[in-house]
Design a protein around this motif. Sequence first.
Motif, PDB file in Angstrom:
ATOM      1  N   SER A 159      -4.519   2.510  -0.836  1.00 51.00           N
ATOM      2  CA  SER A 159      -5.043   2.006   0.434  1.00 51.00           C
ATOM      3  C   SER A 159      -4.903   0.492   0.465  1.00 51.00           C
ATOM      4  O   SER A 159      -4.711  -0.149  -0.578  1.00 51.00           O
ATOM      5  CB  SER A 159      -6.513   2.382   0.584  1.00 51.00           C
ATOM      6  N   ARG A 160      -5.023  -0.069   1.650  1.00 54.86           N
ATOM      7  CA  ARG A 160      -4.888  -1.523   1.748  1.00 54.86           C
ATOM      8  C   ARG A 160      -6.025  -2.226   1.011  1.00 54.86           C
ATOM      9  O   ARG A 160      -5.832  -3.300   0.433  1.00 54.86           O
ATOM     10  CB  ARG A 160      -4.871  -1.966   3.213  1.00 54.86           C
TER      11      ARG A 160
ATOM     12  N   ALA B 280       0.851  -1.203   0.000  1.00 51.25           N
ATOM     13  CA  ALA B 280       0.000   0.000   0.000  1.00 51.25           C
ATOM     14  C   ALA B 280       0.880   1.245   0.000  1.00 51.25           C
ATOM     15  O   ALA B 280       0.643   2.201  -0.747  1.00 51.25           O
ATOM     16  CB  ALA B 280      -0.925  -0.012   1.207  1.00 51.25           C
TER      17      ALA B 280
ATOM     18  N   ILE C 279      -4.979  -2.615  -2.531  1.00 44.38           N
ATOM     19  CA  ILE C 279      -3.998  -3.701  -2.630  1.00 44.38           C
ATOM     20  C   ILE C 279      -4.709  -5.053  -2.554  1.00 44.38           C
ATOM     21  O   ILE C 279      -4.433  -5.969  -3.342  1.00 44.38           O
ATOM     22  CB  ILE C 279      -2.943  -3.596  -1.504  1.00 44.38           C
TER      23      ILE C 279
END
Lengths: 237, 237
Positions: free
Chosen positions: A39-40, A33, A43
């Motif tokens: 953002s996660r 990220a 990902i």
Amino acid sequence: MTKYEQIADIIRERIKKNEYPVHSQLPKQSLLAEEFSASRETIKKAIDLLTMEGLVYAQRGSGTVVLNRPFSQKEASPATEYYGLTALMEKEERSVDSDIILFDVTFPNQHIQEKLHITATQAVYHIIRLRRVDNQPYILEHIYMPVHLVPHLTEDILKQSIYDYLKNELDLKFAGAYRMIQADKSDSFDQTYLNCEVTDPILEVEQVVYLKNGQLLEYSRSRNRFDVRGYSVLDLQ
Amino acid sequence: MTKYEQIADIIRERIKKNEYPVHSQLPKQSLLAEEFSASRETIKKAIDLLTMEGLVYAQRGSGTVVLNRPFSQKEASPATEYYGLTALMEKEERSVDSDIILFDVTFPNQHIQEKLHITATQAVYHIIRLRRVDNQPYILEHIYMPVHLVPHLTEDILKQSIYDYLKNELDLKFAGAYRMIQADKSDSFDQTYLNCEVTDPILEVEQVVYLKNGQLLEYSRSRNRFDVRGYSVLDLQ
DNA sequence: TAGTGGTCTAGACCACTAC
DNA sequence: TAGTGGTCTAGACCACTAC
């Protein structure tokens, strides 16, 4: 192209180039990220794509590992298959042409009515088409399509790619297909047109094609010479 | 169970009960989010599940429609298949038993080495097993498994379900399987054990099974009597 | 142009694994 | 118990459709 697709492309390339070797761990999501300024969740979507391709496996608690899977399998995948044989063979630079053995309009029998969810009074095209690849017989197709969905079908179109016409001229949008694959004995019809022996089996693919609006476009049985074609499936989880 | 799975279950039930009829629009995501006290992302995940099942089709700009798809197809899907024939047949209350025709440990030839990504010095089990359903011959399986992944395999286990043993005793976690499906002529081996005619074809499913840690557990060729078994596939998009 | 679904974020909490 | 991935939120912006 979305951000998560771009990130998936980059990670896929790294796996190909062995920067992320087989059996190694991918960097953890928060690191990726950071690297990609994403953002996660984004990902996660990228990794979900790679997971669906069978390239990696993510496990809560212990990270994401690179799986041992050849890349070539993707091309054999059935996902793109109902875009037609023409498109499939174009990639391999092989020629496809067709003989029209039957081109008729008729009322559907009960079996066809059920498969296409139509009534006995809704006319269907009945098409039998022999497809040759590099001038060798390949598939004998028995196709049924409701006339009201595909007006103005002609023999000329059938000699080319039906799917090109449906997509480009009629602008039909495909949602997917349901297929049943089975082995069968060849009958004399198969033997004549596919030029196969009496003892040769047939790989039959029975198919129903759905449009995005939920309508049923096609019911067909494609009878493949057993020695030229297989069907690959990737199952996950 | 996650929130989005619960929401998907509720929406699926409503489609089944015709509260959301075929061809109708689902309420828009923001309304569903309100109803279920969830965020739109969570609703999206629920709808994604239903989309993958082929129940609905979501289109940017014009909403989500209910597709015309029978529910029964889910059971025919291959997704659950590599949990083994035993589990598959249990649902239909049919009996499964097995004859062990060969149970051997050997070194892999080049073909098996490539399929399982192992070296010539890593021993494999070589198993030939005839599976009967309701006492009728059904599938003749040729199975190869690396010994180091499955220690202590016995004939007793082979007579039952291998998969039960791998899952429950060895606690192996399956990631997925790659399959190639093709038609073939039956050979004398098939004819003997599957009790089929010389002219009967065979539906062969060649399979590689992956574990979650990326290891390859099994390479097998399952030769099915052509008249008892088909293989169904659902393709989306 | 109004209305829909698709994507993206930053931060939070939690479940699971491996030690 | 530390560290991982899975889920969830509230809000934002955008792409696409249908009129």
